[in-house]
Motif scaffolding. Structure first.
Motif, PDB file in Angstrom:
ATOM      1  N   VAL A  43       0.972  -1.168  -0.032  1.00 21.04           N
ATOM      2  CA  VAL A  43      -0.079   0.257   0.360  1.00 21.04           C
ATOM      3  C   VAL A  43       1.000   1.070   0.222  1.00 21.04           C
ATOM      4  CG1 VAL A  43      -2.356  -1.042   1.559  1.00 21.04           C
ATOM      5  CG2 VAL A  43      -0.163  -0.236   2.932  1.00 21.04           C
ATOM      6  N   TRP A  44       0.045   2.428  -0.446  1.00 19.70           N
ATOM      7  CA  TRP A  44       1.285   3.899  -0.798  1.00 19.70           C
ATOM      8  C   TRP A  44       0.938   4.117   1.594  1.00 19.70           C
ATOM      9  CZ3 TRP A  44       3.661   5.369  -3.904  1.00 19.70           C
ATOM     10  CH2 TRP A  44       3.493   5.239  -5.299  1.00 19.70           C
ATOM     11  N   ASP A  45       1.868   5.001   1.743  1.00 24.80           N
ATOM     12  CA  ASP A  45       1.486   5.713   2.475  1.00 24.80           C
ATOM     13  C   ASP A  45       2.175   7.167   2.774  1.00 24.80           C
ATOM     14  OD1 ASP A  45       3.686   5.015   3.107  1.00 24.80           O
ATOM     15  OD2 ASP A  45       4.187   4.155   4.587  1.00 24.80           O
ATOM     16  N   THR A  46       1.883   8.215   2.915  1.00 26.49           N
ATOM     17  CA  THR A  46       2.156   9.140   3.931  1.00 26.49           C
ATOM     18  C   THR A  46       3.955   9.346   3.373  1.00 26.49           C
ATOM     19  OG1 THR A  46       0.828   9.941   4.604  1.00 26.49           O
ATOM     20  CG2 THR A  46       2.597  11.579   4.385  1.00 26.49           C
ATOM     21  N   GLY A  47       4.861   8.759   3.643  1.00 28.35           N
ATOM     22  CA  GLY A  47       5.713   8.789   3.315  1.00 28.35           C
ATOM     23  C   GLY A  47       6.388   8.327   1.731  1.00 28.35           C
ATOM     24  N   THR A  48       6.017   6.936   0.878  1.00 26.92           N
ATOM     25  CA  THR A  48       6.161   6.475   0.184  1.00 26.92           C
ATOM     26  C   THR A  48       5.618   7.163  -0.944  1.00 26.92           C
ATOM     27  OG1 THR A  48       4.099   4.937   0.626  1.00 26.92           O
ATOM     28  CG2 THR A  48       6.442   4.614   0.625  1.00 26.92           C
ATOM     29  N   ARG A  49       4.982   8.528  -0.741  1.00 26.83           N
ATOM     30  CA  ARG A  49       3.892   9.118  -1.646  1.00 26.83           C
ATOM     31  C   ARG A  49       5.134  10.399  -1.641  1.00 26.83           C
ATOM     32  NH1 ARG A  49      -1.519   8.166  -0.100  1.00 26.83           N
ATOM     33  NH2 ARG A  49      -2.668   6.465  -1.842  1.00 26.83           N
ATOM     34  N   ILE A  50       5.613  10.887  -0.157  1.00 28.59           N
ATOM     35  CA  ILE A  50       6.018  11.889  -0.278  1.00 28.59           C
ATOM     36  C   ILE A  50       7.834  11.315  -1.106  1.00 28.59           C
ATOM     37  CG2 ILE A  50       7.682  13.668   0.970  1.00 28.59           C
ATOM     38  CD1 ILE A  50       4.856  13.200   3.220  1.00 28.59           C
ATOM     39  N   VAL A  51       7.868  10.600  -1.028  1.00 27.50           N
ATOM     40  CA  VAL A  51       9.567  10.464  -1.650  1.00 27.50           C
ATOM     41  C   VAL A  51       9.538  10.004  -3.394  1.00 27.50           C
ATOM     42  CG1 VAL A  51      10.964   8.015  -2.691  1.00 27.50           C
ATOM     43  CG2 VAL A  51      10.568   8.954  -0.003  1.00 27.50           C
ATOM     44  N   LYS A  52       7.993   9.779  -3.986  1.00 25.58           N
ATOM     45  CA  LYS A  52       7.434   9.482  -5.216  1.00 25.58           C
ATOM     46  C   LYS A  52       7.069  10.740  -5.584  1.00 25.58           C
ATOM     47  CE  LYS A  52       5.811   7.361  -8.357  1.00 25.58           C
ATOM     48  NZ  LYS A  52       6.322   6.564  -9.613  1.00 25.58           N
ATOM     49  N   ILE A  53       6.558  11.732  -5.196  1.00 26.16           N
ATOM     50  CA  ILE A  53       6.735  13.216  -5.506  1.00 26.16           C
ATOM     51  C   ILE A  53       7.918  13.907  -5.639  1.00 26.16           C
ATOM     52  CG2 ILE A  53       5.966  15.703  -4.668  1.00 26.16           C
ATOM     53  CD1 ILE A  53       3.222  14.094  -2.837  1.00 26.16           C
ATOM     54  N   ALA A  54       9.063  13.662  -4.718  1.00 26.29           N
ATOM     55  CA  ALA A  54       9.853  14.411  -4.646  1.00 26.29           C
ATOM     56  C   ALA A  54      11.278  13.766  -6.118  1.00 26.29           C
ATOM     57  CB  ALA A  54      11.103  13.988  -3.502  1.00 26.29           C
ATOM     58  N   MET A  55      10.862  11.775  -6.051  1.00 27.11           N
ATOM     59  CA  MET A  55      11.076  12.037  -7.291  1.00 27.11           C
ATOM     60  C   MET A  55      11.071  12.163  -8.666  1.00 27.11           C
ATOM     61  SD  MET A  55      12.186   8.227  -8.597  1.00 27.11           S
ATOM     62  CE  MET A  55       9.992   8.262  -8.817  1.00 27.11           C
ATOM     63  N   GLU A  56       9.997  12.135  -9.292  1.00 32.23           N
ATOM     64  CA  GLU A  56       9.665  12.493 -10.443  1.00 32.23           C
ATOM     65  C   GLU A  56       9.618  14.268  -9.984  1.00 32.23           C
ATOM     66  OE1 GLU A  56       8.451  10.487 -11.855  1.00 32.23           O
ATOM     67  OE2 GLU A  56       7.472   8.820 -11.240  1.00 32.23           O
ATOM     68  N   ALA A  57       9.428  14.738  -8.881  1.00 33.74           N
ATOM     69  CA  ALA A  57       9.886  16.395  -9.069  1.00 33.74           C
ATOM     70  C   ALA A  57      11.064  16.527  -9.823  1.00 33.74           C
ATOM     71  CB  ALA A  57       9.874  17.425  -8.253  1.00 33.74           C
ATOM     72  N   GLY A  58      12.316  15.853  -9.193  1.00 32.40           N
ATOM     73  CA  GLY A  58      13.542  15.425  -9.781  1.00 32.40           C
ATOM     74  C   GLY A  58      13.734  15.176 -10.717  1.00 32.40           C
ATOM     75  N   THR A  59      13.191  14.377 -11.191  1.00 31.33           N
ATOM     76  CA  THR A  59      13.227  13.836 -13.047  1.00 31.33           C
ATOM     77  C   THR A  59      12.985  14.989 -13.756  1.00 31.33           C
ATOM     78  OG1 THR A  59      12.602  11.631 -11.408  1.00 31.33           O
ATOM     79  CG2 THR A  59      12.240  12.114 -14.513  1.00 31.33           C
ATOM     80  N   ILE A  60      11.513  15.547 -13.367  1.00 34.53           N
ATOM     81  CA  ILE A  60      10.496  17.132 -14.413  1.00 34.53           C
ATOM     82  C   ILE A  60      12.154  17.432 -14.172  1.00 34.53           C
ATOM     83  CG2 ILE A  60       9.410  19.013 -14.587  1.00 34.53           C
ATOM     84  CD1 ILE A  60       7.150  16.868 -12.793  1.00 34.53           C
ATOM     85  N   VAL A  61      13.501  17.693 -12.663  1.00 34.65           N
ATOM     86  CA  VAL A  61      14.184  19.102 -13.352  1.00 34.65           C
ATOM     87  C   VAL A  61      15.098  18.537 -13.864  1.00 34.65           C
ATOM     88  CG1 VAL A  61      15.327  20.677 -11.947  1.00 34.65           C
ATOM     89  CG2 VAL A  61      13.010  19.778 -10.778  1.00 34.65           C
ATOM     90  N   ILE A  62      15.771  16.958 -14.264  1.00 36.93           N
ATOM     91  CA  ILE A  62      16.443  17.067 -14.847  1.00 36.93           C
ATOM     92  C   ILE A  62      16.247  17.035 -16.114  1.00 36.93           C
ATOM     93  CG2 ILE A  62      18.015  14.876 -15.149  1.00 36.93           C
ATOM     94  CD1 ILE A  62      17.392  13.575 -12.496  1.00 36.93           C
ATOM     95  N   ALA A  63      15.237  16.296 -16.518  1.00 39.12           N
ATOM     96  CA  ALA A  63      14.677  16.105 -17.726  1.00 39.12           C
ATOM     97  C   ALA A  63      14.220  17.893 -18.626  1.00 39.12           C
ATOM     98  CB  ALA A  63      13.564  14.738 -18.027  1.00 39.12           C
ATOM     99  N   GLY A  64      13.509  18.734 -17.324  1.00 39.15           N
ATOM    100  CA  GLY A  64      14.278  19.818 -18.684  1.00 39.15           C
ATOM    101  C   GLY A  64      15.100  20.727 -18.340  1.00 39.15           C
ATOM    102  N   ILE A  65      16.258  19.852 -17.235  1.00 41.75           N
ATOM    103  CA  ILE A  65      17.554  20.681 -18.197  1.00 41.75           C
ATOM    104  C   ILE A  65      18.065  20.521 -19.363  1.00 41.75           C
ATOM    105  CG2 ILE A  65      19.832  21.364 -17.060  1.00 41.75           C
ATOM    106  CD1 ILE A  65      19.342  21.402 -14.573  1.00 41.75           C
ATOM    107  N   MET A  66      17.994  19.102 -19.054  1.00 40.18           N
ATOM    108  CA  MET A  66      18.438  18.249 -20.560  1.00 40.18           C
ATOM    109  C   MET A  66      17.915  19.046 -21.700  1.00 40.18           C
ATOM    110  SD  MET A  66      18.831  14.436 -18.959  1.00 40.18           S
ATOM    111  CE  MET A  66      20.255  13.728 -20.417  1.00 40.18           C
ATOM    112  N   LEU A  67      16.743  19.215 -21.797  1.00 39.26           N
ATOM    113  CA  LEU A  67      16.154  19.547 -22.710  1.00 39.26           C
ATOM    114  C   LEU A  67      16.384  20.961 -23.091  1.00 39.26           C
ATOM    115  CD1 LEU A  67      13.420  19.402 -24.785  1.00 39.26           C
ATOM    116  CD2 LEU A  67      12.227  20.486 -23.598  1.00 39.26           C
ATOM    117  N   TYR A  68      16.807  21.361 -22.695  1.00 43.73           N
ATOM    118  CA  TYR A  68      17.698  22.530 -22.869  1.00 43.73           C
ATOM    119  C   TYR A  68      18.996  22.637 -23.246  1.00 43.73           C
ATOM    120  CZ  TYR A  68      13.101  25.037 -22.842  1.00 43.73           C
ATOM    121  OH  TYR A  68      11.500  25.177 -23.044  1.00 43.73           O
TER     122      TYR A  68
END
Lengths: 109, 326
Positions: free
Chosen positions: B238-263
């Motif tokens: 099951v998902w809980d608060t902790g895993t959801r926060i890790v997931k959100i942080a990781m996806e945010a990181g992915t977006i930042v990395i992909a964004g920088i790479m895009l430019y």
């Protein structure tokens, strides 16, 4: 040769499920592995040790049995007894067994 | 009693169980001692070594005894096998397809249509496809072998595989908004693993530049986090608060990395190495091909950003809902 091998296999399969029922039925009182083996054997059901001991552990993991170590005659023994869940399951298994027997009796008559 | 002790030790060494080894050894020892005692009583003489030998011989070889206790005679058991097959097929097809595309690009850009260069690239390419497919299969097997051993029993339920004998009680329960989709998680682990292998150039695809390699540690961090999180979720179910926060942080990181790479210009190139062998009079217009791939790479990054954003929003909504439910 092939025939006796497949006979052995079928017999093994047939016995496998029955052993669980037999074990649960005999564990209303505490038994340790070896005493259970003898108890079953005395009643005519020969079970291999290599089958029985792992089975006891598995049934415990599944929550159908409970076990406790006791020191007896200077030797620790692990005693198994049916759990609350096991007690709930047993009558259902007994009914299944009775149904199978009655169906197969008719079929094989 | 010495022989029994040694025998029990030998069995213990062969036990593959993570927990309960000592317990099994203790139980086995007490059983053997009981049997020896009974044997001595029957024969009317004290137990000796000969009697012990006889008993142990009847009880069976340590290998055979340990096997009866070992819970995993399978590398990949029947529980996860259907999912294993499904994912293996997807992975094999997609890696074979990807490597074929790479080979065709090379064939078209690097060689005249016939001649020794052509056959060489073709041979290398086919060899590459074969070795990549074999390596990918190895990864899938490895991951499933780990799942087989780390995810608790009853974990992967039948409904994941849509077999006949599912538990009707599952219907009576309200679908749990916190429950994880195990099939999805396993697929994600496998693909992230392959992604790791590709960006670290274990599967060699000659398109990465030094610009790209600067990002590799960050991508590795994101991928490893993803795999660890997925394995943890597989175990917890099951998902809980902790895993959801890790997931959100990781996806945010992915977006930042992909964004920088895009430019970042020249992150991935199809120009330098690949095109150096193009003959002067080739009909292939290098400018056009390069431009085509640049656009393709940009689109890939945008897709990554969109998917990561979607996942982030999904996790965030889950997080908010879990609070409003309480």
């Amino acid at each position: 040769m092939a025939n006796s091998e497949s006979l052995d296999n079928v017999v093994l399969e047939l016995r496998r499920g029955v052993i669980v029922l037999a074990v649960l039925s005999q564990l209303n009182g505490e038994q340790y592995g070896y005493s259970l083996l003898k108890l079953l054997s005395d009643q005519g059901l020969e079970v291999d040790q290599g089958t029985l001991y792992p089975l006891l552990r598995r049934l415990e993991t599944q929550g159908l049995l409970e076990s406790v170590w006791k020191l007896e005659e200077a030797r620790p023994r692990r005693y198994y007894v049916i759990s609350t869940d096991g007690k709930k399951l047993l009558p259902k298994l007994k009914k299944e067994w009775a149904d199978i027997v009655s169906v197969m009796k008719k079929m094989l008559a | 009693m010495k022989l029994i002790d040694r025998y029990v030790n030998e069995v213990g060494k062969r036990l593959l169980v993570l927990q309960g080894r000592e317990d099994i050894e203790k139980e086995l020892r007490s059983t053997l001692e009981d049997m020896l005692e009974e044997r001595a009583e029957k024969e009317g003489r004290p137990a000796d070594e000969a009697m012990e030998i006889e008993l142990l011989k009847e009880y069976g070889s340590p290998d055979a005894v340990a096997t009866t206790y070992n819970p995993h005679p399978y590398l990949i058991g029947p529980r996860v096998f259907p999912l294993f097959l499904k994912i293996l097929k997807i992975v094999l097809l997609s890696t074979a397809f990807g490597m074929t595309v790479v080979m065709i690009i090379k064939l078209v850009t690097q060689t005249p249509m016939m001649g020794s260069d052509f056959t060489e690239v073709l041979g290398d390419g086919l060899g590459n496809i074969l070795s990549t497919v074999i390596a990918a299969s190895g990864y899938v097997v490895l991951i499933f072998a780990i799942i087989e051993r780390t995810v608790p029993d009853l974990g992967l339920k039948e409904e994941d595989f849509k077999t006949e004998d599912w538990d009707p009680a599952a219907l009576a329960k309200e679908p749990d908004p916190d429950s994880v989709n195990r099939g999805e998680l396993v697929a994600e682990i496998v693909f992230t693993f392959i992604g790791l292998a590709i960006i670290n150039e274990i599967f060699y695809i000659p398109v990465f530049t030094d610009e790209f390699r600067k990002f590799v540690p960050w991508i590795n961090a994101a991928f490893v986090t993803e795999i660890l999180l997925d394995i943890y979720l597989l175990r917890k179910a099951v998902w809980d608060t902790g895993t959801r926060i890790v997931k959100i942080a990781m996806e945010a990181g992915t977006i930042v990395i992909a964004g920088i790479m895009l430019y970042t210009p020249n992150v991935i190139t199809f120009s330098s190495k690949i095109f150096e062998n193009v003959p002067e009079d080739s009909s292939v217009d290098i400018e056009v091909v390069t431009r085509f791939f640049d656009v393709g790479v940009s689109i890939a990054f945008i897709v990554v950003i969109v998917v990561a954003s979607f996942e982030l929003v999904k996790a965030a909504i889950g997080l908010i809902r879990s609070f409003t439910r309480k």
